[in-house]
Design an enzyme around this catalytic site. Sequence first.
Site, PDB file in Angstrom:
ATOM      1  N   GLN A  86      43.759 -15.068  24.046  1.00 55.44           N
ATOM      2  CA  GLN A  86      43.043 -14.582  22.859  1.00 55.44           C
ATOM      3  C   GLN A  86      43.308 -15.530  21.690  1.00 55.44           C
ATOM      4  O   GLN A  86      42.714 -15.384  20.633  1.00 55.44           O
ATOM      5  CB  GLN A  86      43.519 -13.171  22.482  1.00 55.44           C
ATOM      6  CG  GLN A  86      43.285 -12.124  23.578  1.00 55.44           C
ATOM      7  CD  GLN A  86      43.952 -10.818  23.229  1.00 55.44           C
ATOM      8  OE1 GLN A  86      43.381  -9.981  22.520  1.00 55.44           O
ATOM      9  NE2 GLN A  86      45.176 -10.635  23.715  1.00 55.44           N
ATOM     10  N   HIS A 104      38.546 -15.903  22.424  1.00 56.88           N
ATOM     11  CA  HIS A 104      38.164 -15.745  21.008  1.00 56.88           C
ATOM     12  C   HIS A 104      37.866 -17.064  20.322  1.00 56.88           C
ATOM     13  O   HIS A 104      37.844 -17.143  19.094  1.00 56.88           O
ATOM     14  CB  HIS A 104      39.258 -14.976  20.249  1.00 56.88           C
ATOM     15  CG  HIS A 104      39.398 -13.565  20.739  1.00 56.88           C
ATOM     16  ND1 HIS A 104      40.523 -12.811  20.503  1.00 56.88           N
ATOM     17  CD2 HIS A 104      38.565 -12.777  21.476  1.00 56.88           C
ATOM     18  CE1 HIS A 104      40.370 -11.607  21.055  1.00 56.88           C
ATOM     19  NE2 HIS A 104      39.194 -11.574  21.664  1.00 56.88           N
TER      20      HIS A 104
HETATM   21  N1  APR Z   1      57.197 -13.270  22.033  1.00 57.05           N
HETATM   22  C1  APR Z   1      56.369 -12.400  22.673  1.00 57.05           C
HETATM   23  N2  APR Z   1      55.635 -11.454  22.040  1.00 57.05           N
HETATM   24  C2  APR Z   1      55.763 -11.395  20.696  1.00 57.05           C
HETATM   25  C3  APR Z   1      56.610 -12.259  19.950  1.00 57.05           C
HETATM   26  C4  APR Z   1      57.348 -13.230  20.681  1.00 57.05           C
HETATM   27  N3  APR Z   1      58.181 -14.101  20.065  1.00 57.05           N
HETATM   28  N4  APR Z   1      56.508 -11.922  18.627  1.00 57.05           N
HETATM   29  C5  APR Z   1      55.615 -10.897  18.564  1.00 57.05           C
HETATM   30  N5  APR Z   1      55.175 -10.569  19.796  1.00 57.05           N
HETATM   31  C6  APR Z   1      54.220  -9.524  20.192  1.00 57.05           C
HETATM   32  C7  APR Z   1      54.162  -8.321  19.282  1.00 57.05           C
HETATM   33  O1  APR Z   1      55.151  -7.372  19.644  1.00 57.05           O
HETATM   34  C8  APR Z   1      52.745  -7.810  19.557  1.00 57.05           C
HETATM   35  O2  APR Z   1      52.719  -6.940  20.674  1.00 57.05           O
HETATM   36  O3  APR Z   1      52.932 -10.105  20.128  1.00 57.05           O
HETATM   37  C9  APR Z   1      51.962  -9.085  19.892  1.00 57.05           C
HETATM   38  C10 APR Z   1      51.060  -9.535  18.760  1.00 57.05           C
HETATM   39  O4  APR Z   1      50.038  -8.575  18.605  1.00 57.05           O
HETATM   40  P1  APR Z   1      48.881  -8.865  17.536  1.00 57.05           P
HETATM   41  O5  APR Z   1      49.489  -9.366  16.272  1.00 57.05           O
HETATM   42  O6  APR Z   1      48.008  -7.662  17.517  1.00 57.05           O
HETATM   43  O7  APR Z   1      48.083 -10.111  18.159  1.00 57.05           O
HETATM   44  P2  APR Z   1      47.027 -10.103  19.341  1.00 57.05           P
HETATM   45  O8  APR Z   1      47.298  -8.969  20.298  1.00 57.05           O
HETATM   46  O9  APR Z   1      47.007 -11.471  19.901  1.00 57.05           O
HETATM   47  O10 APR Z   1      45.635  -9.815  18.570  1.00 57.05           O
HETATM   48  C11 APR Z   1      44.473  -9.843  19.372  1.00 57.05           C
HETATM   49  O11 APR Z   1      43.178  -9.591  17.368  1.00 57.05           O
HETATM   50  O12 APR Z   1      42.728 -10.138  15.185  1.00 57.05           O
HETATM   51  C12 APR Z   1      42.348 -10.362  16.489  1.00 57.05           C
HETATM   52  O13 APR Z   1      41.238 -12.272  17.259  1.00 57.05           O
HETATM   53  C13 APR Z   1      42.497 -11.803  16.880  1.00 57.05           C
HETATM   54  O14 APR Z   1      43.004 -12.696  19.065  1.00 57.05           O
HETATM   55  C14 APR Z   1      43.437 -11.767  18.064  1.00 57.05           C
HETATM   56  C15 APR Z   1      43.313 -10.332  18.556  1.00 57.05           C
END
Ligand code: APR
Length: 229
Positions: A86, A104
């Site tokens: 993503q 994305h």
């Molecule tokens: N290692 C592994 N996981 C981690 C770490 C780390 N060091 N730090 C944070 N995380 C986890 C968090 O606990 C959370 O579950 O990564 C996840 C991040 O979640 P989001 O911030 O929601 O990001 P994501 O799931 O990629 O968002 C999906 O949302 O805004 C849109 O297009 C955007 O592609 C993105 C989509």
Amino acid sequence: MQKLVVLTGSGISAESGIRTFRDAGGLWEQYPVMEVASIEGWEKNPQRVLQFYNERRKQAAGALPNEGHLGLASLEKWFDVRIITQNIDNLHEKAGSSHVLHLHGEINKARSSKDPSLIYEIGEKPIQWGDTCEKGSQLRPHIVWFGEAVPEMENAIRLVTAADIFVIIGTSLNVYPAAGLLHYVREGISVYLIDPADVTISAHYKAVHFKTKASDGVRELTRALIPQK
Ligand code: APR
């Protein structure tokens, strides 16, 4: 070779210094998501959207792949690894992964705002208002915004349906249709989750959860998949 399919989110790039979205201090705490990452935001104030992605492109330019990205690339010695990400950064590619599907979009590409087939590699360069495609229309980031279709979804579903092992790393599974990919995993396939937080996955999948950051989690996953390693 067994097919190892991995769905990654912003969490896998966190240790490379790229901000996640919904963690404390995440991007959506600082920016109104619908103003900077939606088709409505683009139509209302395209310069604001261009500036948001120019800032993210600059941040991503200085980032290096971490042990999580590198560990996934090295799993290609034992598995047919397919990454579905993503993320819009190119850290999986920089780490050496051969098959990366960006659901994305990609921060280092621009495309015509009128003809989506016109896509240009721009590397770390900003996109300015007035930069046009060969047909004279404004260039936009090659990103899937909220409110837009996810063109690569069919390809992603095909990969997940064929998976022998499915791994989810660093995504809160908040955004569809990406989060729905889990439903295409065949019955009885091993599912692994790498995330320091309690991400909700139905007990039906009996997921093995390495509750840690990506670099450590990929190391633990490798040990679990290749015991002699
Ligand atoms: N290692 C592994 N996981 C981690 C770490 C780390 N060091 N730090 C944070 N995380 C986890 C968090 O606990 C959370 O579950 O990564 C996840 C991040 O979640 P989001 O911030 O929601 O990001 P994501 O799931 O990629 O968002 C999906 O949302 O805004 C849109 O297009 C955007 O592609 C993105 C989509």
